[in-house]
Design a protein around this motif. Structure first.
Motif, PDB file in Angstrom:
ATOM      1  N   ASN A 284      47.784  21.361  42.981  1.00 21.49           N
ATOM      2  CA  ASN A 284      49.092  21.435  42.326  1.00 21.49           C
ATOM      3  C   ASN A 284      50.191  21.967  43.236  1.00 21.49           C
ATOM      4  O   ASN A 284      51.246  22.373  42.752  1.00 21.49           O
ATOM      5  CB  ASN A 284      48.993  22.295  41.064  1.00 21.49           C
ATOM      6  CG  ASN A 284      48.101  21.653  40.033  1.00 21.49           C
ATOM      7  OD1 ASN A 284      48.161  20.437  39.825  1.00 21.49           O
ATOM      8  ND2 ASN A 284      47.243  22.437  39.406  1.00 21.49           N
ATOM      9  N   GLN A 285      49.947  21.984  44.532  1.00 21.65           N
ATOM     10  CA  GLN A 285      50.938  22.484  45.486  1.00 21.65           C
ATOM     11  C   GLN A 285      52.109  21.512  45.565  1.00 21.65           C
ATOM     12  O   GLN A 285      51.908  20.319  45.789  1.00 21.65           O
ATOM     13  CB  GLN A 285      50.313  22.653  46.870  1.00 21.65           C
ATOM     14  CG  GLN A 285      51.273  23.108  47.948  1.00 21.65           C
ATOM     15  CD  GLN A 285      51.768  24.522  47.737  1.00 21.65           C
ATOM     16  OE1 GLN A 285      50.984  25.439  47.559  1.00 21.65           O
ATOM     17  NE2 GLN A 285      53.073  24.702  47.757  1.00 21.65           N
ATOM     18  N   ASP A 286      53.311  22.017  45.371  1.00 19.67           N
ATOM     19  CA  ASP A 286      54.513  21.216  45.556  1.00 19.67           C
ATOM     20  C   ASP A 286      54.980  21.354  46.997  1.00 19.67           C
ATOM     21  O   ASP A 286      55.047  22.462  47.531  1.00 19.67           O
ATOM     22  CB  ASP A 286      55.621  21.674  44.604  1.00 19.67           C
ATOM     23  CG  ASP A 286      55.296  21.374  43.151  1.00 19.67           C
ATOM     24  OD1 ASP A 286      54.687  20.308  42.892  1.00 19.67           O
ATOM     25  OD2 ASP A 286      55.642  22.188  42.286  1.00 19.67           O
TER      26      ASP A 286
ATOM     27  N   LYS B 153      51.345  12.443  46.181  1.00 23.64           N
ATOM     28  CA  LYS B 153      52.004  12.939  44.971  1.00 23.64           C
ATOM     29  C   LYS B 153      53.390  13.522  45.283  1.00 23.64           C
ATOM     30  O   LYS B 153      54.323  13.393  44.510  1.00 23.64           O
ATOM     31  CB  LYS B 153      51.136  14.014  44.306  1.00 23.64           C
ATOM     32  CG  LYS B 153      51.740  14.625  43.054  1.00 23.64           C
ATOM     33  CD  LYS B 153      50.915  15.773  42.540  1.00 23.64           C
ATOM     34  CE  LYS B 153      51.270  16.975  43.369  1.00 23.64           C
ATOM     35  NZ  LYS B 153      50.785  18.241  42.905  1.00 23.64           N
TER      36      LYS B 153
ATOM     37  N   LYS C  55      48.227  28.592  46.519  1.00 20.74           N
ATOM     38  CA  LYS C  55      49.427  27.846  46.161  1.00 20.74           C
ATOM     39  C   LYS C  55      50.650  28.742  46.389  1.00 20.74           C
ATOM     40  O   LYS C  55      50.661  29.902  46.003  1.00 20.74           O
ATOM     41  CB  LYS C  55      49.362  27.398  44.703  1.00 20.74           C
ATOM     42  CG  LYS C  55      50.529  26.541  44.311  1.00 20.74           C
ATOM     43  CD  LYS C  55      50.449  26.096  42.872  1.00 20.74           C
ATOM     44  CE  LYS C  55      51.732  25.336  42.559  1.00 20.74           C
ATOM     45  NZ  LYS C  55      52.015  25.287  41.166  1.00 20.74           N
TER      46      LYS C  55
END
Length: 170
Positions: free
Chosen positions: A69-71, A93, A48
């Protein structure tokens, strides 16, 4: 900028790097830096990462649980196999446009024909590259110098098209 999200020992990642650097792309990882003569720069991402980009391409290569959970910032375009559910969820997402690659007519890029020397990839619908230029549906004939995985070829073609380069030979 093209980010390859992958495990360190991924065969498809290595093939994409080989294909694109063979076409002149630049490559950066924590173990190597390669300078080519293309507007394409590839970066391998193995964990990440905090990304501060206005535009770019994110290619998800495995069933990428560790990137759940990588933005991804607005302006990124995603590429993945149509079967990579985790990647599709990450892109969804983050509200990221996706180019899916696979063997059925629902995918953005499909493999339409293959023999020992050439392959044909079909762009099924209009896409917009990183320079805001539209690329209409069409078929691309690629002369093959080596045997690569179908997704390696389709992802490399998608990357090149999104960066304004029309592929002809790998």
């Amino acid at each position: 900028m093209v980010m390859l999200f992958s495990d360190r020992k991924n065969k498809i990642e290595k093939e994409i790097i080989e294909i694109l650097t063979g076409c002149g792309a630049n490559y950066i990882s924590d173990r190597a830096v390669f300078s080519g003569n293309s507007p394409i720069t590839i970066i391998s991402v193995y964990k990440k990462t905090d990304l501060k980009l206005n535009k770019g391409i994110a290619v998800m290569l495995d069933n990428t649980d560790k990137f759940a959970n990588q933005d991804l910032p607005y302006g990124i375009i995603g590429i993945c196999e149509d079967t990579n559910i985790n990647a599709l969820e990450i892109f969804y997402k983050n509200n990221i446009s996706v180019i899916s690659c696979g063997m059925n007519s629902k995918n953005t890029l499909t493999l339409s024909s293959l023999n020992n020397e050439n392959l044909f990839i079909t762009l099924q619908r209009t896409i917009t590259d990183i320079f805001k230029k539209e690329i209409d549906p069409s078929e691309f004939k690629i002369k093959l110098k080596k045997d690569y995985q179908p997704f390696s070829i389709m992802a490399s073609i998608a990357i090149m098209l999104l960066c304004g380069v029309e592929p002809t030979e790998f």
